[in-house]
Design an enzyme around this catalytic site. Sequence first.
Site, PDB file in Angstrom:
ATOM      1  N   GLU A  90     -51.083 -33.386  11.494  1.00  0.00           N
ATOM      2  CA  GLU A  90     -52.530 -33.577  11.140  1.00  0.00           C
ATOM      3  C   GLU A  90     -52.009 -33.342   9.336  1.00  0.00           C
ATOM      4  OE1 GLU A  90     -55.936 -31.052  12.400  1.00  0.00           O
ATOM      5  OE2 GLU A  90     -54.884 -31.359  14.520  1.00  0.00           O
TER       6      GLU A  90
ATOM      7  N   ASP B 139     -62.297 -23.477   6.279  1.00  0.00           N
ATOM      8  CA  ASP B 139     -61.247 -23.108   5.857  1.00  0.00           C
ATOM      9  C   ASP B 139     -60.666 -21.622   5.742  1.00  0.00           C
ATOM     10  OD1 ASP B 139     -59.749 -25.453   6.974  1.00  0.00           O
ATOM     11  OD2 ASP B 139     -59.758 -26.393   5.263  1.00  0.00           O
TER      12      ASP B 139
END
Lengths: 255, 255, 393, 393
Positions: free
Chosen positions: B46, B57
Site C-alpha cells: 500500500e 492516522d
Amino acid sequence: MKTLQEAILRNRHNNLSVFFTAGFPQAGSTTEILGILNDSAVDFIEVGIPFSDPLADGPVIQRSGTQALRNGMSLELLFTQLGEVRNTLTKPYLLMGYLNSLLAFGIEAFYRKCSESGIHHIIIPDLPVNEFLKEHKAFADHYEVSPVFLVTPDTSAKRIHEIDKISKAFIYLVSGNTTTGNQSSIQTEAIRKITGMKLKNPVIIGFGIKDREDYLQACSLADGAIIGSAFIAMIAESKNLQKDIPGFISQIKGS
Amino acid sequence: MKTLQEAILRNRHNNLSVFFTAGFPQAGSTTEILGILNDSAVDFIEVGIPFSDPLADGPVIQRSGTQALRNGMSLELLFTQLGEVRNTLTKPYLLMGYLNSLLAFGIEAFYRKCSESGIHHIIIPDLPVNEFLKEHKAFADHYEVSPVFLVTPDTSAKRIHEIDKISKAFIYLVSGNTTTGNQSSIQTEAIRKITGMKLKNPVIIGFGIKDREDYLQACSLADGAIIGSAFIAMIAESKNLQKDIPGFISQIKGS
Amino acid sequence: MKSYTLISNGYYGKFGGAYIPELLFNNVDELQKSYKKIIASAEFQKKFKGLLKDYVGRPTPLYYSEALSEKYKARIFMKREDLNHTGAHKINNALGQALLAKMMGKQKIVAETGAGQHGVATATACTLLGLSCVVFMGETDIARQAPNVARMKMLGATVIPSLSGTKTLKDATNDAIRYWINHAADTHYIIGSVVGPHPYPDMVTRFQSIISKEIKIQLRKQTGESEPDYVIACVGGGSNAAGAFYHFLNSKKTKLVGAEAAGKGVHTHETAATLTIGSVGIIHGAKTYLMQNGDGQITEPYSISAGLDYPGIGPLHAFLHESKQATYLAITDLEALAAARELIHLDGIIPALESAHAFAVLPKMKFRPTDIVVINLSGRGDKDMEAYLKFIL
Amino acid sequence: MKSYTLISNGYYGKFGGAYIPELLFNNVDELQKSYKKIIASAEFQKKFKGLLKDYVGRPTPLYYSEALSEKYKARIFMKREDLNHTGAHKINNALGQALLAKMMGKQKIVAETGAGQHGVATATACTLLGLSCVVFMGETDIARQAPNVARMKMLGATVIPSLSGTKTLKDATNDAIRYWINHAADTHYIIGSVVGPHPYPDMVTRFQSIISKEIKIQLRKQTGESEPDYVIACVGGGSNAAGAFYHFLNSKKTKLVGAEAAGKGVHTHETAATLTIGSVGIIHGAKTYLMQNGDGQITEPYSISAGLDYPGIGPLHAFLHESKQATYLAITDLEALAAARELIHLDGIIPALESAHAFAVLPKMKFRPTDIVVINLSGRGDKDMEAYLKFIL
Ligand SMILES: Cc1ncc(COP(=O)(O)O)c(C=O)c1O
Ligand SMILES: Cc1ncc(COP(=O)(O)O)c(C=O)c1O
C-alpha cells in the site's frame, strides 16, 4: 482663652504660624522644635497629631506623619512631651489632628489633657460643626478648649457666620480647594469676599502657603498665614534645626 | 482486476501487506522502497498519499506524511514515480489516501492516472460507501479501479454485506476502534463474527499490527494483515533500506 | 428563496455530508438518528431551557448603541453574547451537546478549542453535568490564550496540546477526531462550531439559533420591527453567525453579513479568509470551502484571533455564500483591532478579538439612517487582553 | 424590628454621618440634598433601568445549584452578579453614580479600587457616558490584579498608584478623597462600596438594592416563596451584601449572614475581619467599626482577596451587627479557596475570591432540608486566576 484671638488681632495682617508634625523627624523632635519656634519670630504654633490616614493632607505631611508613627509617636506621648515644656513656652500653640485619634483617646480625656497641656485650641479638620456641638462642646467648654474650624472660598456666607459665632480664636481659611502643600494659587477674589464679611474672628490663611511671597499675599488679604508642608520639608532636609528654623521664619516674616 | 483478490485467496491466512508513505524519508524513496518490497516476501503493497490532515492516522504516519510534503511530494509526482517503475513491479500495489487529495486532483483524472500507473485498488478512509457510489463509481468502473473499504468490529453485519458486495479485492478490517499505529489489542471475538460471515472477499486486518506475534494472531483470524506504522518507524530509523526492509518482512513472515 | 432548514440529507446544497472514517460510522450514525428526537424531547427542552436561563444567563441583552448609531448613521444594536456565563456564545452549544451526550449515555467528552472559549464552555458544561472532559488545543493557541487554558484546567478538564501543523484550531480538531476514533464507545465529541460531519453543522446551528430567536423578540419590543435590515457576525467555523442568521434565513428583508479573518491581508499568505481565497474540498468530515494548495493540502491559516484561525468554514456558510444569500467580508487584523478600540472607547465594552471582526464591518457599509443593524457580539475580550495591550493601549 | 430604610439623618443608629473636611462640604452637601430626588426622577429611572437591562444584562439569574443543595442539605440558590457586564455587582453602583454625576453637571469622575472591579466598572460607566475618569489603586493591588488594571487603562481611565500604607484599598480611598478635595468643582467621587460620608452608604445601598429586589421576584417564581431563610454575602465595604440584604431587612424570616475576610486568621495580624477584631471610630468620613490600634491609628488589613482587604466596613453593617439583625462570620483565605474549589468543581463557576468567602459560610451552618439559602455570587474569578492557579490547580 482669649489670648490667641487677641494676639492675632493685635498683630493684624502680620501673623505667621507654622504647622509641624509631632514626633518628626525623631520622636523627641516635638519639644526641640517647639522650643526653637518659641524663640523665633513665629506668632503661634500648630502641633500636628500624626495619623495613619490624614485625608486632608498632601504627601509631605503624610510622610512626616508616617515617619512619626514609626518613631513611636502617639497622642499619649505628645501630651507627656507638652507637659514637659508647657511652662517654658510663651507663644500660643494649638493641636491639629484627625477625629479618630481623639475618639480612640476618649473625648473627655482628650479635652482634659489638652487643658492640662496648655492647649486652648484644636483643629480637627474632619469634625463637622454639628458634630462638635453635639458630642464635644460640653467637654470643650468645661476644659476651656475651643475649636478652630476650616472654611474655604466656597463655604457659604451663612455657614461662615455660624462658624464665626462659635469660634474663639480665628477662622482657618483654606486658600483654595486643595489638600495641604498643594501649589494652587490663592483665590484672591473669593477670599476678599470672606474677609469683607465683618467677622468677629480674625482670618488666617492656610494650605499651600510656601514662601514669603505667598505669605505677603495672604497678609494683604487676611490676618496672616500658616505654613505647613514647606516648613516640614525644610525640617526634613535640615541638619541644624537650631539654625534653620529661625532662619526659615525670619525669611518669611522678613524680620 | 481479479489478480489481488485471487492472490489473497490463494494465500489464505498468510498475506502480509505493508503500508508506507510516498516520498518518505526522501521524495525519491517511493520508487526505491517499492523496488525493495517487490523483491521481498511481502504479498502486496500500500502506497500512502501524504496528506496534511490525516484524520485516521496516528503520530508515526502523520509525521511521515508531514516530512514527505516537506520533501515536495505530491500526488502528481507520485503518479510520475509509479509510471517510472510500474513495469518493473510484479507485486500488487494500491494507493491509500484522503478524499481531499483526490478532489483537488480531479475525480476522473485521479482514476485515469491510477489506471495508467498500474493501480487497480484504492483505499480512501474518509470516502463513505454512498458517496463512492454516487460520485466515484462511474469513473472507477470506467478506469477499472476498485475501492477497498474499511470495516470495524463494530460495523453492522448489514453494512459489511453491502461492502462485501461492492468490494473486489479485500475487506480492510480495522483491528479495533483506533487510529493507525495504536497499541490496542485485537478484538478476537468481534473479528471472528465477521470472518464467520461467509463473505466473498478475503479479510485483511490492519491498524495496530506491529510484529510477528500480531501478524500470526491476525492470520489465525483472517486472511492476513497490513503493517503500517511499525514499518514506517523502521524505515525512519534505517540506515540501509536494502537490508532492513527484507529483514523486517522476513522477520514478520517467518520466512 | 431562503428557507430555515436549508439542510436536506445532511447537505446544504452540495456542501456538508459526513466524510468520516468507518471507525466513526456508528457514533455519527447514532447521532444523526437521535439528535433531533432527543433535542425535541420534553426532558431535554426543560433541562436545557432552565440552564440557559438560570445558569448561562439568557436571554442576553440586545443593546442599542447610541454612540455607534450616531457614528455610522444607522440604528445599531448589538447582541450581548459576551454576557453569557464563560464569556461567549460557545456555551449555548457546549451545554446543549453535553446534555445530549448525557442523555445518549456517554460518560466522556472530547473537544477541540482555538481561542479556548469552546474549551472553557465544554469543560464548564462537563463539570456541571458530571462528565469527564478532554480538550485538544494547538500549542500556539495554548501560548496565546493562557487564561482560558488555566480556566479549563481548573474546571478539571485534561488539556492536551496539539503539536502538528500550525498548532492551532485545525490541528486540535484533527487530534480531537483521532481521540474520538480511539474512544468511540463511551465518548461524545463536542465540536465547537458548525463544522464537521453531518449532523454537527445542523445540530450546532440549532443550539446557537437561540441567538436569532431572542434578537427577533427583543427587536420587536425595542423597535416594533422583528426583522433587522442587517445582521452582522464574525465567522470562524461560523457558529455564532449561524445562530445569529438562523431565524432570518428566509427573511426577504434581512441582509446577512459574515466577517471572516483576513489576517495580514487576503493576498498575503497569512490569512484565514476561507471564502475569499479558498476552494471546495473536504475538511474535518464535511464538504465545504477550505484553504488548500493545488495538491489539496490544507494550508495553514493565520489570524490574530485564535477563534477565527481556521482554514475551513461551516457548510451552511459555503452554501449561503455560493447562493448569495449572505455576504462575507474579509477583515484584517488591523481593522479588527481598530474596531475593538472603537467599541471600547465608545461603549465601554471590550469585545473578543473574534467579535471585533464583526464590528469592523461597520465602516465598510453604507447604511440608510433608518436601517436597523444587529451585530453579534459573540464574546468578551478578557482572553485577548495581551493582544489588546500590545496594540491598543 | 427591622426596617428598610434604617438610615435617619445620615446615621444608622450611631453609625454613619459625614466626617469630612470643610473642603468637601459643598460637594457632599449638594449630593445629600439632590441624590434622592435625581435618583427618583423619571429621566434617571428610565435611563438607568434601560442600561441595567440592555447594557449590564439585568436581571441576573437566580441559579439553583443541585450539587450544593445535595451537599449541604438545603435548597441553595446563587444570585449571579458574576454575569453582569464587567463581571461583578460593582457596575450597578458605578453606572448609577456616573449617571447621577452627569445629571449633576459633573464632567470628571474619581474613584478608588481594590480588586479593580469597581475601577473597571467606573471606567466603563464613564466611557459609556462620556465622563473623564481617574482611578486610584494601591500599588500592591495593581500588582495582584493586573488584568483589571489593563482593562481600566484600555477604557481610557487614568490609573494612579497609591503608595502609602499597605498600598491597598484604604490607601487608594484616601488618595481618591484627596484628589476629590483638589478637584471638587467639576468632579464627582464614585465610591465603590457602602462606605464613606453620608449619603454614600445610603446611595450605594440603593443602587445595589436591585440585587435583593430581583432575588425576591425570582425566588417567588422558582419556589413560591419570596423570602429566603438565609441570604449570605461577602463583606468588604459591604455593598454587595447591602444590596442582597436590602429588601429583606424587615423580613421576620430571613436571616442575614455576612462573610468578612479573616485573612490568615482573626488572631493573626494578617486579617481584614473588621467586625470581629475592630472597634468604633472614623474611617473615610463615616463612624463605623474599623481596625485600629489603641492610639486610633488605622491598622493595615490583610486578605488574599483585594476586594475585602479593607480595615473598615459600611456603617449599615456596623449597625446590623451591633443590633444583631445580621450575623457576620470571619472566613480565612484557606476556607475561601476551598469554597472556590468546591464551586468550580461542582457547578463549573469560577467565583471572584471575594465571593468565595460567602460560599465558605456553607460548611459552617446547620440548615434544615427545607431551608432556602441564597448566596450572592458577587463577581467572577477571571481576575483571580493567578491566585487560584497557585492554590487550586
Ligand atoms: C468569542 C468568539 N467568537 C467567535 C468565534 C468563532 O467561532 P464561530 O465562527 O463558530 O462562532 C470564537 C471561537 O472561539 C469565539 O471565541
Ligand atoms: C466581586 C466582588 N465582591 C465583593 C467585593 C467587596 O466589596 P463589597 O463588600 O462592597 O461588596 C468586591 C470588591 O472589589 C468585588 O470585586
